[in-house]
Design an enzyme around this catalytic site. Structure first.
Site, mmCIF file in Angstrom:
data_model
loop_
_atom_site.group_PDB
_atom_site.id
_atom_site.type_symbol
_atom_site.label_atom_id
_atom_site.label_comp_id
_atom_site.label_asym_id
_atom_site.label_seq_id
_atom_site.Cartn_x
_atom_site.Cartn_y
_atom_site.Cartn_z
ATOM 1 N N ASP A 43 9.145 -4.032 -0.016
ATOM 2 C CA ASP A 43 9.382 -2.586 0.128
ATOM 3 C C ASP A 43 9.049 -2.286 1.591
ATOM 4 O OD1 ASP A 43 9.778 0.071 -0.481
ATOM 5 O OD2 ASP A 43 7.742 0.374 -1.240
ATOM 6 N N ASP A 50 -0.801 -6.051 2.417
ATOM 7 C CA ASP A 50 -0.445 -4.979 3.359
ATOM 8 C C ASP A 50 -1.206 -5.230 4.652
ATOM 9 O OD1 ASP A 50 1.072 -2.083 2.841
ATOM 10 O OD2 ASP A 50 -0.250 -2.090 4.584
ATOM 11 N N ASP A 77 -0.480 -9.634 7.920
ATOM 12 C CA ASP A 77 0.902 -9.393 8.345
ATOM 13 C C ASP A 77 1.822 -10.256 7.472
ATOM 14 O OD1 ASP A 77 3.338 -9.289 9.601
ATOM 15 O OD2 ASP A 77 2.646 -10.176 11.489
ATOM 16 N N CYS A 125 13.242 3.222 1.670
ATOM 17 C CA CYS A 125 13.579 4.614 1.352
ATOM 18 C C CYS A 125 14.302 5.197 2.572
ATOM 19 C CB CYS A 125 12.355 5.431 0.959
ATOM 20 S SG CYS A 125 11.001 5.373 2.122
ATOM 21 N N ALA A 168 0.824 -1.208 0.000
ATOM 22 C CA ALA A 168 0.000 0.000 0.000
ATOM 23 C C ALA A 168 0.864 1.266 0.000
ATOM 24 C CB ALA A 168 -0.915 -0.003 1.219
ATOM 25 N N PRO A 169 0.463 2.307 -0.705
ATOM 26 C CA PRO A 169 -0.783 2.503 -1.463
ATOM 27 C C PRO A 169 -0.759 1.957 -2.893
ATOM 28 C CG PRO A 169 0.491 4.536 -1.460
ATOM 29 C CD PRO A 169 1.269 3.542 -0.641
ATOM 30 N N GLY A 170 0.241 1.175 -3.233
ATOM 31 C CA GLY A 170 0.171 0.474 -4.517
ATOM 32 C C GLY A 170 0.980 1.095 -5.643
ATOM 33 N N GLY A 171 1.828 2.061 -5.328
ATOM 34 C CA GLY A 171 2.644 2.689 -6.381
ATOM 35 C C GLY A 171 3.467 1.641 -7.124
ATOM 36 N N LYS A 172 4.114 0.780 -6.365
ATOM 37 C CA LYS A 172 4.989 -0.205 -7.022
ATOM 38 C C LYS A 172 4.175 -1.366 -7.586
ATOM 39 C CE LYS A 172 8.797 1.333 -4.201
ATOM 40 N NZ LYS A 172 8.004 2.048 -3.171
HETATM 41 C C1 SAM Z 1 7.139 1.783 2.279
HETATM 42 S S1 SAM Z 1 5.449 1.506 2.486
HETATM 43 C C2 SAM Z 1 5.031 0.677 0.999
HETATM 44 C C3 SAM Z 1 4.861 1.563 -0.218
HETATM 45 C C4 SAM Z 1 4.362 0.790 -1.426
HETATM 46 N N1 SAM Z 1 5.201 -0.348 -1.732
HETATM 47 C C5 SAM Z 1 4.253 1.668 -2.664
HETATM 48 O O1 SAM Z 1 5.145 1.663 -3.495
HETATM 49 O O2 SAM Z 1 3.234 2.348 -2.808
HETATM 50 C C6 SAM Z 1 5.433 0.203 3.647
HETATM 51 C C7 SAM Z 1 4.100 -0.482 3.835
HETATM 52 O O3 SAM Z 1 4.305 -1.590 4.693
HETATM 53 C C8 SAM Z 1 3.097 -1.844 5.371
HETATM 54 N N2 SAM Z 1 3.399 -2.746 6.493
HETATM 55 C C9 SAM Z 1 3.969 -2.453 7.683
HETATM 56 N N3 SAM Z 1 4.100 -3.568 8.417
HETATM 57 C C10 SAM Z 1 3.625 -4.606 7.662
HETATM 58 C C11 SAM Z 1 3.486 -5.994 7.872
HETATM 59 N N4 SAM Z 1 3.858 -6.562 9.016
HETATM 60 N N5 SAM Z 1 2.935 -6.737 6.885
HETATM 61 C C12 SAM Z 1 2.523 -6.171 5.725
HETATM 62 N N6 SAM Z 1 2.622 -4.842 5.480
HETATM 63 C C13 SAM Z 1 3.177 -4.070 6.434
HETATM 64 C C14 SAM Z 1 2.631 -0.458 5.753
HETATM 65 O O4 SAM Z 1 1.230 -0.454 6.002
HETATM 66 C C15 SAM Z 1 3.014 0.347 4.494
HETATM 67 O O5 SAM Z 1 1.908 0.451 3.632
#
Ligand code: SAM
Length: 438
Positions: free
Chosen positions: A322, A277, A303, A375, A255-259
């Site tokens: 990511d 997510d 998770d 990042c 999330a939010p799904g950019g990649k």
């Molecule tokens: C860096 S952001 C991802 C951005 C996304 N890949 C994009 O390009 O739009 C990290 C994401 O990890 C999720 N997250 C955190 N802990 C997590 C877990 N244990 N399992 C799955 N997702 C998790 C967060 O909700 C957040 O959306």
């Protein structure tokens, strides 16, 4: 979210800054509802005031504390943010100083602090007359928290100043063109026809950099998915996956799904993309983003660290992890990170990152590839995670990223914030070999 809107623009900005500094809320949460319905010019001003005050908060606050003979009463906490905003305007904007001071005094009145208008007036007038004091430390000069500056200088003895300077600059607006609709030439031509000057990105194949940021509704074909807003460094993750038709792909923190969108545009003939997510609300934004580009993924709220709860046992050929991280590579886009992040967060994040990597690895097919990305520019979240992981996994092989950007760390490649005007980003490619025992 409540309690930031209402009253003058300056009062709204003051409340937002206060909520970031004292209540740990992010500009990403607070600004969108506050911007709704404002005319374009006021939107720009509100964003600039909030971003700028957070960007320079550490330096401006050091000055403010010097000028206050005693701390402001706790119940007048909002006035501290009003003064930071006033100082930001005096030091970093072209607003006429006397107007900035006069409006700050009026806003103090509006916020119910009639008895302290003299103090506001006095401090800002003196700041204008005396000019900005010499900062007491490098952390103050670059307006960063001391702990972060210490980590950056320890991690990057040669690059830390570049990073700190880049963190305080306004970032470029980068787009990703959809190869299903455009090639680079037609993408640039479509933008030019819409009156937007742009140039090709420097590192990623589908990246375009706009010469000036603009609202997305000015981007031609945006609602039809011809372009997406995505930082160039983020686009590189998709390229490192080396996608091919028929693969099963996991986007583990999606999330939010950019990649996720970039993966689906880059290789439309994948067998399946699972976008996972743990944040159900953020997962909804993946749906919006994929609908706009007319692409599909299987969305799962779970998770990633607990595959028993969501995995059907069919191995993935490609995994993008990511990982949730400190965001220290994107401070120029999110200056509130300097106020929100605590030193102790980094250790907790590193524990989560390693836990997620271990769990995702379990779902990767033999011969498959996992790209770990953050990042962040902190080694605790990057090279040290990969080092710890590799040491514990005989079946993991680190694939060198031999490109002409970033720094090869021996455990992945680090883009330093500001290098070629990019965000700070870290990437490691891991491939799964049949386990062998030496
Ligand atoms: C860096 S952001 C991802 C951005 C996304 N890949 C994009 O390009 O739009 C990290 C994401 O990890 C999720 N997250 C955190 N802990 C997590 C877990 N244990 N399992 C799955 N997702 C998790 C967060 O909700 C957040 O959306």
């Amino acid at each position: 979210m409540s309690g930031v809107t209402g009253g003058s623009l300056r009062a709204t900005a003051t409340r937002i800054i206060h909520q970031v500094v004292h209540q740990g809320q992010s500009l990403g949460q607070l600004l969108p509802p506050a911007l709704e319905g404002l005319p374009a010019e006021e939107r720009g001003r509100l964003q600039d005031w909030c971003f700028g005050s957070c960007r320079w908060w550490h330096r401006l606050n050091a000055e403010l504390q010097q000028r206050l003979h005693k701390p402001l009463p706790k119940r007048q906490g909002l006035l501290e943010s009003l003064l930071i905003l006033g100082l930001y305007q005096l030091r970093h904007t072209r607003i006429a100083p006397h107007a900035a001071i006069h409006q700050s005094v009026e806003t103090a009145r509006e916020l119910g602090s009639h008895q302290l208008t003299g103090l506001i007036n006095g401090i800002l007038r003196k700041s204008l007359r005396d000019g900005e004091p010499e900062p007491g430390s490098e952390a103050m000069r670059h307006s960063h928290p001391q702990w972060l500056m210490a980590k950056l200088s320890a991690n990057w003895p040669e690059q830390w100043q570049t990073i700190l300077e880049a963190n305080n600059r306004k970032p470029p607006m980068s787009l990703r063109f959809n190869p299903g609709h455009h090639d680079q030439t037609s993408a640039l031509a479509a933008l030019a026809d819409a009156g937007l000057t742009a140039h090709p990105g420097q590192l990623a194949a589908h990246a375009i950099q706009l010469d000036e940021a603009c609202p997305v509704d000015r981007i031609p074909g945006f609602n039809q998915g011809h372009f997406s807003v995505q930082d160039e460094a983020a686009q590189l993750c998709t390229e490192l996956l080396e996608l091919a038709p028929g693969q099963r792909v996991l986007d583990a923190c999606a999330a939010p799904g950019g990649k996720t969108g970039a993966i689906l545009e880059n290789q439309p003939a994948l067998a399946e993309v699972v976008a996972l997510d743990s944040d159900r609300e953020r997962l909804g934004r993946i749906t919006e983003n994929l609908e706009r580009i007319d692409a599909n993924a299987r969305l799962v709220a779970a998770d990633a660290g607990d595959p028993g709860a969501w995995w059907d046992g069919a191995a993935f050929d490609r995994i993008l992890l990511d990982a949730p991280c400190s965001g220290t590579g994107v401070i120029r886009r999110h200056p509130d990170i300097k106020l929100l992040r605590r030193e102790t967060d980094i250790r907790d994040l590193a524990d989560t990152q390693l836990r997620l990597l271990e769990a995702c690895w379990h779902t990767l097919a033999t011969g498959g590839r996992l790209v770990y990305a953050t990042c962040s520019v902190l080694q605790q979240e990057n090279t040290r995670i990969i080092q710890r992981f590799i040491n514990g996994h005989m079946d993991a092989q680190l694939v060198p990223i031999t490109l002409d950007w970033g720094i090869e760390t021996g455990y992945g490649r680090q883009l330093i914030t500001g290098e070629r005007d990019q965000d700070g980003f870290f990437y490691a490619c891991l491939e799964k070999n049949p386990a062998h025992w030496a």
